[in-house]
Design a protein around this motif. Structure first.
Motif, PDB file in Angstrom:
ATOM      1  N   ILE A   5      -2.306  -4.312  -9.330  1.00 24.54           N
ATOM      2  CA  ILE A   5      -1.224  -3.491  -9.409  1.00 24.54           C
ATOM      3  C   ILE A   5      -0.683  -3.240 -10.795  1.00 24.54           C
ATOM      4  N   ALA A   6      -0.283  -2.152 -10.990  1.00 27.31           N
ATOM      5  CA  ALA A   6       0.417  -1.242 -12.304  1.00 27.31           C
ATOM      6  C   ALA A   6       1.592  -2.268 -12.905  1.00 27.31           C
ATOM      7  N   PRO A   7       1.119  -2.491 -14.188  1.00 27.30           N
ATOM      8  CA  PRO A   7       2.247  -3.630 -14.735  1.00 27.30           C
ATOM      9  C   PRO A   7       3.560  -3.097 -14.593  1.00 27.30           C
ATOM     10  N   PRO A   8       4.477  -2.031 -14.386  1.00 25.83           N
ATOM     11  CA  PRO A   8       5.680  -1.727 -14.334  1.00 25.83           C
ATOM     12  C   PRO A   8       6.063  -2.238 -12.909  1.00 25.83           C
ATOM     13  N   LEU A   9       5.194  -2.333 -11.892  1.00 27.32           N
ATOM     14  CA  LEU A   9       5.501  -2.622 -10.612  1.00 27.32           C
ATOM     15  C   LEU A   9       5.581  -4.120 -10.124  1.00 27.32           C
ATOM     16  N   ARG A  10       4.826  -4.963 -11.084  1.00 32.14           N
ATOM     17  CA  ARG A  10       4.458  -6.406 -10.902  1.00 32.14           C
ATOM     18  C   ARG A  10       5.630  -7.398 -10.670  1.00 32.14           C
ATOM     19  N   PRO A  11       6.884  -7.116 -11.525  1.00 32.76           N
ATOM     20  CA  PRO A  11       8.015  -7.720 -11.402  1.00 32.76           C
ATOM     21  C   PRO A  11       8.292  -7.738  -9.965  1.00 32.76           C
ATOM     22  N   HIS A  12       8.570  -6.470  -9.308  1.00 36.22           N
ATOM     23  CA  HIS A  12       8.894  -6.216  -8.034  1.00 36.22           C
ATOM     24  C   HIS A  12       8.036  -7.108  -6.734  1.00 36.22           C
ATOM     25  N   VAL A  13       6.769  -7.074  -7.324  1.00 34.51           N
ATOM     26  CA  VAL A  13       5.693  -7.749  -6.231  1.00 34.51           C
ATOM     27  C   VAL A  13       5.919  -9.177  -6.409  1.00 34.51           C
TER      28      VAL A  13
ATOM     29  N   SER B 257       5.804 -11.090  10.828  1.00 35.16           N
ATOM     30  CA  SER B 257       5.064 -11.839   9.694  1.00 35.16           C
ATOM     31  C   SER B 257       4.369 -11.414   8.644  1.00 35.16           C
ATOM     32  N   ALA B 258       3.542 -10.398   8.956  1.00 38.96           N
ATOM     33  CA  ALA B 258       2.521  -9.898   8.005  1.00 38.96           C
ATOM     34  C   ALA B 258       2.730  -8.203   7.760  1.00 38.96           C
ATOM     35  N   ASN B 259       2.854  -7.358   8.560  1.00 37.73           N
ATOM     36  CA  ASN B 259       2.992  -6.199   8.373  1.00 37.73           C
ATOM     37  C   ASN B 259       4.013  -5.712   7.316  1.00 37.73           C
ATOM     38  N   PRO B 260       5.230  -6.203   7.153  1.00 36.05           N
ATOM     39  CA  PRO B 260       6.303  -5.884   6.115  1.00 36.05           C
ATOM     40  C   PRO B 260       5.719  -5.806   4.714  1.00 36.05           C
ATOM     41  N   VAL B 261       4.459  -6.630   4.696  1.00 32.60           N
ATOM     42  CA  VAL B 261       4.245  -7.044   3.339  1.00 32.60           C
ATOM     43  C   VAL B 261       3.455  -5.537   2.948  1.00 32.60           C
ATOM     44  N   GLY B 262       2.658  -5.025   3.561  1.00 33.33           N
ATOM     45  CA  GLY B 262       2.033  -3.895   3.360  1.00 33.33           C
ATOM     46  C   GLY B 262       2.798  -2.840   3.347  1.00 33.33           C
ATOM     47  N   GLN B 263       3.755  -2.602   4.185  1.00 35.82           N
ATOM     48  CA  GLN B 263       4.990  -1.580   4.138  1.00 35.82           C
ATOM     49  C   GLN B 263       5.638  -1.590   2.934  1.00 35.82           C
ATOM     50  N   PHE B 264       6.059  -2.808   2.155  1.00 30.35           N
ATOM     51  CA  PHE B 264       6.508  -2.925   1.070  1.00 30.35           C
ATOM     52  C   PHE B 264       5.900  -2.326  -0.079  1.00 30.35           C
ATOM     53  N   LEU B 265       4.436  -2.608  -0.190  1.00 32.42           N
ATOM     54  CA  LEU B 265       3.563  -2.174  -1.071  1.00 32.42           C
ATOM     55  C   LEU B 265       3.299  -0.591  -1.040  1.00 32.42           C
ATOM     56  N   LEU B 266       3.494  -0.048   0.074  1.00 31.30           N
ATOM     57  CA  LEU B 266       3.241   1.485   0.392  1.00 31.30           C
ATOM     58  C   LEU B 266       4.665   2.090   0.030  1.00 31.30           C
ATOM     59  N   ASP B 267       5.882   1.544   0.027  1.00 32.49           N
ATOM     60  CA  ASP B 267       7.070   2.083  -0.320  1.00 32.49           C
ATOM     61  C   ASP B 267       7.269   1.880  -1.797  1.00 32.49           C
ATOM     62  N   LEU B 268       6.742   0.724  -2.356  1.00 33.46           N
ATOM     63  CA  LEU B 268       6.814   0.561  -3.888  1.00 33.46           C
ATOM     64  C   LEU B 268       6.147   1.607  -4.508  1.00 33.46           C
ATOM     65  N   HIS B 269       4.967   1.848  -3.827  1.00 32.09           N
ATOM     66  CA  HIS B 269       4.095   2.991  -4.799  1.00 32.09           C
ATOM     67  C   HIS B 269       4.646   4.335  -4.339  1.00 32.09           C
ATOM     68  N   GLY B 270       5.229   4.559  -3.502  1.00 27.87           N
ATOM     69  CA  GLY B 270       5.727   5.975  -2.958  1.00 27.87           C
ATOM     70  C   GLY B 270       4.633   6.670  -2.108  1.00 27.87           C
ATOM     71  N   GLU B 271       4.181   5.741  -1.482  1.00 28.75           N
ATOM     72  CA  GLU B 271       2.691   6.436  -0.576  1.00 28.75           C
ATOM     73  C   GLU B 271       3.523   7.002   0.854  1.00 28.75           C
ATOM     74  N   ASP B 272       2.740   7.764   1.331  1.00 28.19           N
ATOM     75  CA  ASP B 272       2.957   8.211   2.732  1.00 28.19           C
ATOM     76  C   ASP B 272       3.121   7.068   3.963  1.00 28.19           C
ATOM     77  N   ARG B 273       4.157   7.046   4.492  1.00 31.38           N
ATOM     78  CA  ARG B 273       4.280   6.362   5.562  1.00 31.38           C
ATOM     79  C   ARG B 273       3.713   6.505   6.799  1.00 31.38           C
ATOM     80  N   ALA B 274       2.684   7.720   6.659  1.00 34.60           N
ATOM     81  CA  ALA B 274       1.853   7.787   7.903  1.00 34.60           C
ATOM     82  C   ALA B 274       0.859   6.872   7.523  1.00 34.60           C
ATOM     83  N   LEU B 275       0.443   6.149   6.611  1.00 34.27           N
ATOM     84  CA  LEU B 275      -0.506   4.999   6.363  1.00 34.27           C
ATOM     85  C   LEU B 275       0.170   3.865   6.898  1.00 34.27           C
ATOM     86  N   PHE B 276       1.295   3.612   7.309  1.00 40.15           N
ATOM     87  CA  PHE B 276       1.587   2.433   7.794  1.00 40.15           C
ATOM     88  C   PHE B 276       0.813   1.690   8.986  1.00 40.15           C
ATOM     89  N   GLY B 277       0.016   2.473   9.729  1.00 39.03           N
ATOM     90  CA  GLY B 277      -0.517   2.118  10.668  1.00 39.03           C
ATOM     91  C   GLY B 277      -1.710   1.442  10.459  1.00 39.03           C
TER      92      GLY B 277
END
Length: 287
Positions: free
Chosen positions: A30-38, A129-149
């Motif tokens: 994970i990029a250092p600037p994002l690690r505190p958020h993680v 219980s699990a899926n919000p974790v991946g969604q959080f990481l995608l949002d944090l990195h500004g990724e396309d939410r089409a990858l949520f699935g």
């Protein structure tokens, strides 16, 4: 809202810590600037999970504490460090607060529900219980939410694999089972079979059916790695997917009732090297 308990008390009461996790939320990839958020997200999730699994608390008290977590996260209360820290982090990063509060839906469900009637019920639990974790990481990195699935598929697979690792412990220590009751009935097995010294034939068949579900989910998750813009996150995702596949194989080859099936240091090293190559070096569709 007055401080009704301290975050620091929770982990000590539950006996859990970061070492209990198979798939850490953050890593050096994970990029250092994002690690505190993680870290803020992980600390919040760990604290809430420890509330839900605390053997010394009644269900009503667990729910009350989880609702306090939710209130502080959404700016409707104060006095709890972990949800306060996550609120500040999510607001700064522009990530929806629901990425944290969705987890609380599952933890509150754990306080009220200890059996699952079907695979659909189990998948519904994993949604929170699990899926919000991946969604959080995608949002944090500004990724396309089409990858949520694809992300949801990986996170759900990880959750089910963890349940299969902990079948005996979950039932003995907190009276909880995530095995689909209809599958147990179809295979002439019962929840109590997990307390035996080895898996009964019926229980083994249920385990194998869930492992097949995980195999299908892992296949769906393949597009996540190639679709990510962030090479660091792609590498992280590749590593986790390879670990999920390896753990699925180990659970298929060994009996989680006879002894806990876990990933080895060699498994982590191999997955790390292969994931780095796949995520960082090899070309991807969304480079």
């Amino acid at each position: 809202m007055p401080e009704i308990f301290r975050d620091e008390d929770i982990e000590a009461a539950s006996g859990k810590g970061a070492d209990d996790e198979n798939f850490p939320v953050g890593s050096f990839l994970i990029a250092p600037p994002l690690r505190p958020h993680v870290k803020a997200y992980y600390d919040f999730a760990r604290g809430a999970d420890d509330i839900g699994d605390d053997p010394d608390l009644l269900a009503e008290e667990k729910v009350r504490r989880l609702k306090a977590y939710r209130a502080v996260l959404h700016g409707e209360g104060e006095g709890l460090s972990k949800p306060s820290a996550l609120r500040a982090s999510l607001l700064e990063a522009g990530v929806p607060l629901e990425r944290g509060s969705d987890l609380l839906v599952a933890f509150e469900q754990d306080c009220r529900k200890d059996r699952y009637a079907s695979l659909d019920e189990l998948l519904g639990y994993c949604r929170y219980s699990a899926n919000p974790v991946g969604q959080f990481l995608l949002d944090l990195h500004g990724e396309d939410r089409a990858l949520f699935g694809a992300s949801d598929a990986l996170c759900t697979s990880l959750q089910i694999l963890n349940h299969l690792q902990d079948l005996k412990e979950d039932f003995r220590e907190i009276g909880r089972s995530y095995l689909p009751a209809d599958w147990l009935a179809e295979e002439d097995a019962v929840v109590e079979d997990v307390t035996a010294s080895k898996a009964s034939p019926g229980l083994r068949r249920v385990i194998d059916r869930l492992l097949e579900v995980c195999s299908e989910l892992n296949q769906q998750a393949e597009e996540l790695v190639s679709g990510l813009k962030s090479r660091r996150l792609a590498a992280e995702s590749a590593v986790i997917l390879k670990l999920a596949k390896r753990l699925r194989v180990k659970l298929a080859e060994a009996d989680p009732i006879a002894g806990r099936v876990a990933l080895s240091k060699a498994d982590f090293l191999k997955a790390g090297a292969a994931g780095f190559v796949q995520g960082v070096i090899l070309p991807r569709r969304a480079a």
